[in-house]
Design a protein around this motif. Structure first.
Motif, short mmCIF file in Angstrom:
data_model
loop_
_atom_site.label_atom_id
_atom_site.label_comp_id
_atom_site.label_asym_id
_atom_site.label_seq_id
_atom_site.Cartn_x
_atom_site.Cartn_y
_atom_site.Cartn_z
N GLU A 122 0.99 -1.28 -0.04
CA GLU A 122 0.11 0.05 0.04
C GLU A 122 0.92 1.21 0.23
N ILE A 123 0.52 2.26 -0.79
CA ILE A 123 1.15 3.58 -0.93
C ILE A 123 0.30 4.54 -0.20
N VAL A 124 0.77 5.12 1.01
CA VAL A 124 0.06 5.96 1.85
C VAL A 124 0.21 7.28 1.04
N LEU A 125 -0.85 8.14 0.84
CA LEU A 125 -0.73 9.44 0.16
C LEU A 125 -0.87 10.37 1.78
N GLU A 126 0.19 10.95 2.16
CA GLU A 126 0.14 11.52 3.36
C GLU A 126 0.50 12.90 3.26
N PRO A 127 -0.49 13.91 3.92
CA PRO A 127 -0.09 15.42 3.84
C PRO A 127 0.71 15.44 5.08
N PRO A 128 1.45 16.84 4.88
CA PRO A 128 2.63 17.25 5.75
C PRO A 128 2.25 17.15 7.16
N GLY A 129 0.96 17.53 7.53
CA GLY A 129 0.64 17.64 9.00
C GLY A 129 0.27 16.24 9.39
N ALA A 130 0.57 15.34 8.84
CA ALA A 130 -0.04 13.92 9.38
C ALA A 130 0.88 13.35 10.75
N ASN A 131 2.14 13.74 10.59
CA ASN A 131 2.88 13.41 11.81
C ASN A 131 2.78 14.12 12.90
N PRO A 132 2.04 13.54 13.94
CA PRO A 132 1.71 14.31 15.16
C PRO A 132 2.99 14.77 16.04
N ASN A 133 4.40 14.26 15.80
CA ASN A 133 5.64 14.68 16.36
C ASN A 133 6.14 15.81 15.69
N ALA A 134 5.77 16.14 14.25
CA ALA A 134 6.24 17.27 13.65
C ALA A 134 5.62 18.85 14.12
N SER A 135 6.74 19.70 14.42
CA SER A 135 6.50 20.89 14.70
C SER A 135 6.06 21.71 13.48
#
Length: 136
Positions: free
Chosen positions: A53-66
């Motif tokens: 599966e290829i996950v199409l992920e927006p920049p805000g998806a990582n909860p650890n990203a500031s």
């Protein structure tokens, strides 16, 4: 140890544009399109590889990203420096013609490479580099 690829992540800035490209242009199956905690979980994959599966992920998806991290990711996406995928095809030239007809940005027309493949390249709507390769 028996490892197999399950998921890979491709950054996207617009799920609807990405879905149109990956589903309607490339012909991949939509595996998941789910709203979850204010986010959208979207995966696609080739019919011949149901385990990938290829996950199409927006920049805000990582909860650890500031917020600063998200800004850097967005800037790198705009430059086409974040995601890369390589797809195998049995006809590089026909694949090129189909994708080019969709209006996708051409990076490289089909060419025979010295390392034994014929390949071409495009950018998806988020700027990710996609290559399509056919063994010679």
């Amino acid at each position: 140890m028996d490892l197999k690829l399950s998921h890979c992540v491709v950054p996207v800035d617009d799920h609807d544009k990405a879905l149109h490209f990956y589903r309607d242009v490339l012909g991949l199956e939509v595996r998941n399109d789910v709203s979850f905690e204010g986010m959208r979980w979207v995966t696609v994959g080739p019919a011949a590889q149901p385990e990938v599966e290829i996950v199409l992920e927006p920049p805000g998806a990582n909860p650890n990203a500031s917020p600063a991290d998200r800004q850097v990711i967005t800037e790198l996406m705009a430059k086409g420096l974040m995601g890369r995928l390589v797809f195998a095809t049995d006809d590089c030239d026909a694949t090129f013609e189909k994708i080019q007809a969709s209006g996708a940005e051409v990076v490289q027309e089909p060419i025979d490479q010295p390392y034994g493949v014929r390949d071409c390249g495009f950018r998806d709507p988020a700027g990710n580099l996609l290559r399509f390769t056919q063994p010679r």
